[in-house]
Design a protein around this motif. Structure first.
Motif, PDB file in Angstrom:
ATOM      1  N   THR A  55     -27.166  63.423  20.741  1.00 30.09           N
ATOM      2  CA  THR A  55     -26.226  62.525  20.091  1.00 30.09           C
ATOM      3  C   THR A  55     -24.932  63.279  19.810  1.00 30.09           C
TER       4      THR A  55
ATOM      5  N   GLU B 284     -26.780  53.232  17.691  1.00 29.10           N
ATOM      6  CA  GLU B 284     -25.897  52.184  17.213  1.00 29.10           C
ATOM      7  C   GLU B 284     -24.798  52.789  16.358  1.00 29.10           C
ATOM      8  N   GLY B 285     -23.817  51.963  15.987  1.00 29.97           N
ATOM      9  CA  GLY B 285     -22.742  52.420  15.113  1.00 29.97           C
ATOM     10  C   GLY B 285     -21.842  53.427  15.794  1.00 29.97           C
ATOM     11  N   GLU B 286     -21.416  54.441  15.042  1.00 28.41           N
ATOM     12  CA  GLU B 286     -20.468  55.430  15.557  1.00 28.41           C
ATOM     13  C   GLU B 286     -21.035  56.239  16.709  1.00 28.41           C
ATOM     14  N   ASP B 287     -22.353  56.389  16.748  1.00 27.15           N
ATOM     15  CA  ASP B 287     -22.986  57.188  17.799  1.00 27.15           C
ATOM     16  C   ASP B 287     -23.367  56.372  19.029  1.00 27.15           C
TER      17      ASP B 287
END
Length: 265
Positions: free
Chosen positions: A34, A74-77
């Motif tokens: 990640t 999900e989200g910023e990653d």
């Protein structure tokens, strides 16, 4: 560094006897990569260097070395539409950082090394694989191309034909086959991978650190240089090595018929 002192969520850093062991620590996701992991791993390496380590071990927690990119974040990653941006911001800077280190890197491939995880595994100057581990250039299986330096690392080790077979078919390669192909240095019994890797790293950490750092970069450069260019690189590095305290210590030890005590200077 004990667990309660570990400030990171996705990696673990342990330092002992001038050796830093960086463990990818997402075992529930087979240590999938990640952006946060790359950031923490980079910070951990900087912390280790500041602490004066003279060798780095890279391994994975649990039953895998690394399963490659985490595809379900999900989200910023979450994966961007343009994966090239992900490589620019996270993957490539980390690969360049490892390649540019002035200390040796030894990888303990404790389990599957897949996709970009294969690239990270092969960044080691010496690579030690568990007998049950396997390598897999899995990119084609999900409609992508190799990254994290895997194209260069594999092709330099096995040649064009074998690299294309691995990349186009996306099939597992067992540890013994990988050793025979020149992709890993040693194969050891399961459960012994980390200990044997750390023993190698300790030996390197007690060696002439400046010369070792130049050797790792000199060999990498030679893969794409002409002979005259390599001769020039050797000349420049030898000039620097000959001025080190470690070289002077080696000469004195030879005259005194004893083992040299290298201090990395």
């Amino acid at each position: 560094m004990s667990d309660d002192q570990n400030p990171w969520q996705t990696i673990r850093l342990d330092i002992a006897d001038k050796v830093a062991t960086l463990t990818l620590n997402r075992p529930d996701r087979l240590n999938a990569l990640t952006p946060a992991l790359f950031g923490e791993a980079t910070a951990a390496i900087d912390a280790a260097l500041a602490a004066g380590v003279r060798a780095l071990v890279l391994t994975g927690e649990g039953r895998a070395f690394c399963s490659g990119a985490d595809l379900v974040l999900e989200g910023e990653d979450a994966l961007p539409d343009d994966l090239g941006v992900l490589l620019d911001q996270h993957y490539n800077p980390f690969v360049r950082k490892i390649a540019g280190l002035d200390i040796p890197v030894v990888t303990a491939i404790n389990g599957p090394a897949v996709g970009a995880g294969l690239g990270l595994a092969l960044l080691g100057d010496i690579t030690v694989a568990a007998r049950s581990a396997y390598l897999l250039l899995a990119f084609v299986n999900i409609g992508l191309v190799p990254d994290a330096g895997a194209t260069w690392l594999v092709a330099q080790a096995v040649g064009r034909a074998r690299a294309l077979e691995m990349a186009l078919l996306g099939e597992k390669m067992g540890a013994e086959e990988a050793r025979a192909a020149g992709l890993v240095t040693r194969v050891v019994e399961d459960g012994e991978t980390l200990a044997q890797t750390q023993a190698i790293a300790a030996r390197l950490a007690n060696g002439p650190t400046i010369a070792i750092g130049m050797i790792r970069k000199q060999v990498a450069a030679a893969l794409t240089q002409r002979l005259d260019e390599t001769l020039a690189t050797e000349r420049a590095n030898q000039s620097r090595a000959g001025l080190t305290a470690d070289f002077k210590e080696a000469v004195a030890a030879f005259a005194e018929k004893r083992q040299p005590l290298f201090k990395g200077a």
